[in-house]
Design a protein around this motif. Structure first.
Motif: not given
Length: 589
Positions: A455-466, A490-504
Motif C-alpha cells: 500500500i505504501e508503494h501504491y500511495m507513493t505512485i499516486q502522490n507522484i501522479r497527484y 487491503l490494497q484494493p480498499l485503499v485504491e477504492n478510497a482514492i478513485y471514488h472518494g479523494l480524486e473527485p
C-alpha cells in the motif's frame, strides 16, 4: 477451559487398551454389586431393628400385665393391713397415751402385724419388711428392726416430714404410692410403697399413721422372664424432677447415665448404641425398658456386608481375568498391524499375516489391500512427477516475462537517476516493488507487514501522479505485522478510497488504515474524508469491492464480513472482519 479439560483428559487417560478394559470392567461390575449389597444390608438392618423393637414392645406389654398382678397383690396387702382392726386399735392407742412398757408394746404390735399378714395369706415372697409409723413416727416393723433406718436420729420427725416420699403419701390421701427406692435404707436391692392410715370412725378421715412396705427388686425376675443373651431390662420411676432406676440388668453400670427425666435417659441409651423399646406400666406409671446393643443385634445382618465384600472382590478378580483375555484378543491383531506398518516403512510390500473376521481384522485386511494398491499409485506418481517437471519448465518460461518487466523497470530507474529525474526514478522503484509484492512468488497469502508495504508503494505512485494531494495514516497493532493474510486484501480498499472518494474532491484528502484484534477476529478499517458515496448499492456491485467480498468469503468463510458506511461530502468507511483458522506467521516480517 477446553484446553484445561483436554490436558486433564490426556494426563489421566490410560495408554494401554488392556488397562482401559480392566478399569472399565471393574467400574461396570463392582459399583452395582456394592450398591445392591449396601441396600440389602440397610434393608435387612432396618427390618431386623423394626421387628425386634415390635417384638420387645409386645414382650414389655406382657411383662407389664404380669407386673400389674404382682403390684395389685402388694396393694391389696397394704389395704388389708390398714383395715385390720387390731393394728388400727394399737396404732390409735399409741397416739393417745404412752404405754408403761414401750418395748413390750412394740413387740406385741409387730406380732399383731405379722399375724395380720399371715391371716390374709398374701404372697410375701418378695416383701422384705413391713413397717407401721404412728403420728410421732414411732416404728413397728415385721421383717426388720423397729427403727426408721437412716432417719433414726434425734430429729427423726422433722427429717421424715421433709422427705419427698412422705409428701407424696400426704398428697395421695390414702392411696398406695410406689417409690423407686427404699425410703428407709436407700438400698439398691429394694423399693418401697407408702400408704397413710386413716381413722375410719372419724368423719374427716383423720390420719393416724403411716404404712411402709419394702419390696425386693427380685420381683422383676418374675416380671421380665427373658434370656440375658437377648439384652436386658430396666424399670424407671418417672419422678417429676428426675427419673430413678428401680431395676437394671441391661447395663453393667448405670452410674454413667446422667440425671434427667425418662426421655433424657432413653436418649442417652440410644446414643450409647442401644436399641430401646419401652412400655408404661399402668399401676405404677413406671417405664419398663428393654435394651440391647445394636451391634449385637446386627451380627447376622453384618454377614451380608461381609458376603457382599467377598462377592465384590471375586467379581473384581473375574473382571481382571476377563479383561486380560478380551484385551489380548484385540491387542494381538493390533500389534500385528503395527508390525506390518513398521515393515512397510522399511520397504516390505508382501505380508502373510492373517486376521479374524472382526473389526480389527477388517482393518488389517484393509491395510494389506492398501499396500498392494500402493504399487499402482507409485507408478501413477512417477507419471505425475514427469508431468510436474514439464509444468515446472513451463513455469520457468512464464517467469521470463516478469523478469523482463523487472529488468525494464530497473533500466528506467537508472536512466531517470542519471538524468536526475527523481520522480520518474521513485515511480519506477515503487512500481517494481509493488509488482513483486503482488506476485509474492506465487503464494496466496502474504504477511500484514508486506501488504502494508504494498500500500505504501501504491500511495507513493499516486502522490507522484497527484502532486502529494493524499495523506496516508497507518495505525495497525504491531502484533498483527507477522500474521499471514490473503494477499491483495487491503490494497484494493485503499485504491477504492482514492478513485471514488479523494480524486473527485477538491484539494487534499486523508486516508486512515487501522488494524486490530477483536474477540478472536482481525478487523481492518479504511476510512477517507472524500466526497462520500451517493449510491452505495452501485458501488458495492463494482468490480473491485465485489471481488474483495467474494475472495474474503471463499477464503475465510461465512463468518467474515465487509461493510461500507458513507456520508455524502463527509467521507466513507470500509471495514473487513475475518477470523484466522490456525495462525501463520512470516518470520521475516
Amino acid at each position: 477451559m477446553k484446553n484445561r479439560l483436554r490436558y486433564l483428559k490426556s494426563r489421566f487417560r490410560l495408554q494401554r487398551l488392556r488397562s482401559r478394559f480392566l478399569v472399565a470392567m471393574i467400574i461396570i461390575s463392582l459399583p452395582p454389586i456394592m450398591i445392591v449389597g449396601y441396600m440389602s444390608f440397610d434393608i435387612a438392618k432396618n427390618t431386623l431393628m423394626e421387628t425386634n423393637a415390635q417384638t420387645y414392645e409386645n414382650h414389655l406389654e406382657t411383662s407389664s400385665e404380669v407386673a400389674d398382678l404382682l403390684f395389685r397383690n402388694i396393694i391389696n396387702m397394704n389395704r388389708s393391713i390398714v383395715v385390720n382392726n387390731e393394728v388400727r386399735e394399737v396404732l390409735s392407742n399409741s397416739n393417745t397415751a404412752q404405754s408403761t412398757e414401750p418395748e413390750l408394746t412394740s413387740e406385741w404390735t409387730s406380732n399383731r402385724l405379722q399375724k395380720a399378714i399371715n391371716n390374709n395369706q398374701f404372697d410375701t415372697k418378695f416383701v422384705n419388711s413391713i413397717c407401721v409409723f404412728n403420728l410421732e413416727f414411732k416404728t413397728f416393723c415385721a421383717g426388720r428392726s423397729d427403727d426408721a433406718g437412716v432417719y433414726e436420729k434425734p430429729d427423726k420427725i422433722k427429717l421424715i416430714q421433709q422427705t419427698d416420699w412422705y409428701t407424696s403419701a400426704l398428697q395421695d390421701q390414702g392411696k398406695v404410692v410406689f417409690l423407686g427406692y427404699d425410703v428407709l435404707d436407700h438400698s439398691k436391692n429394694s423399693f418401697s410403697t407408702v400408704k397413710l392410715f386413716r381413722d375410719a370412725s372419724s368423719p374427716s378421715g383423720q390420719t393416724i399413721g403411716l404404712l411402709v412396705v419394702n419390696i425386693s427388686t427380685d420381683i422383676f425376675t418374675n416380671i421380665f422372664n427373658e434370656n440375658s443373651n437377648a439384652g436386658g431390662f430396666m424399670a424407671l420411676d418417672n419422678s417429676p424432677e428426675r427419673s430413678k432406676v428401680v431395676f437394671n440388668n441391661g447395663l453393667t453400670d448405670n452410674s454413667t447415665l446422667k440425671e434427667g427425666d425418662s426421655e433424657s435417659l432413653i436418649h442417652q441409651l440410644m446414643q450409647s448404641g442401644y436399641l430401646v423399646s419401652q412400655y408404661k406400666n399402668q399401676t405404677t406409671d413406671w417405664t419398663f425398658i428393654h435394651l440391647i446393643k445394636v451391634n449385637e443385634l446386627l451380627k447376622q445382618s453384618n454377614q451380608i456386608r461381609t458376603i457382599t465384600t467377598l462377592i465384590a472382590g471375586s467379581m473384581g478378580v473375574i473382571a481382571l481375568l476377563y479383561s486380560i483375555f478380551i484385551s489380548g484378543s484385540i491387542t494381538r491383531p493390533l500389534l500385528q498391524i503395527k508390525k506390518m506398518m513398521v515393515d512397510w516403512t522399511k520397504g516390505a510390500r508382501e505380508f502373510e499375516e492373517t486376521f479374524e473376521q472382526d473389526e480389527v481384522g477388517t482393518i488389517g485386511e484393509t491395510f494389506k489391500r492398501v499396500v498392494s494398491e500402493n504399487k499402482e499409485l507409485n507408478e501413477r506418481l512417477i507419471h505425475a512427477q514427469l508431468k510436474e517437471r514439464e509444468a515446472e519448465l513451463r513455469a520457468l518460461q512464464a517467469q521470463i516475462k516478469p523478469h523482463f518487466l523487472y529488468n525494464t523497470l530497473d533500466s528506467i530507474y537508472w536512466m531517470a537517476a542519471l538524468q536526475k529525474n527523481h520522480d520518474v526514478a521513485q515511480m519506477a522503484i515503487s512500481l517494481s516493488e509493488s509488482f513483486k509484492l503482488s506476485l509474492n512468488k506465487g503464494k496466496d497469502t502474504i504477511s500484514v507487514y508486506k501488504e502494508l508495504k504494498h500500500i505504501e508503494h501504491y500511495m507513493t505512485i499516486q502522490n507522484i501522479r497527484y502532486h502529494n494531494r493524499f495523506q496516508y495514516i497507518e495505525e495497525v497493532e504491531p502484533a498483527l505485522m507477522g500474521m499471514e493474510i490473503m494477499k491483495l486484501l487491503l490494497q484494493p480498499l485503499v485504491e477504492n478510497a482514492i478513485y471514488h472518494g479523494l480524486e473527485p474532491k477538491v484539494g487534499e484528502g486523508t486516508i486512515r488504515l487501522t488494524g486490530k484484534r477483536d474477540d478472536g477476529y482481525l478487523v481492518f478499517t479504511v476510512e477517507d474524508n472524500g466526497v462520500g458515496i451517493a449510491d452505495l448499492a452501485a458501488t458495492e456491485q463494482g468490480y473491485g469491492l465485489k471481488n474483495v467480498r467474494e475472495r474474503l468469503t471463499l477464503y475465510y468463510g461465512t463468518t467474515s464480513s465487509l461493510t461500507i458506511s458513507s456520508v455524502v461530502n463527509q467521507g466513507t468507511q470500509i471495514q473487513i472482519r475475518f477470523q484466522l483458522f490456525g495462525e501463520k506467521r512470516d518470520t521475516d516480517a
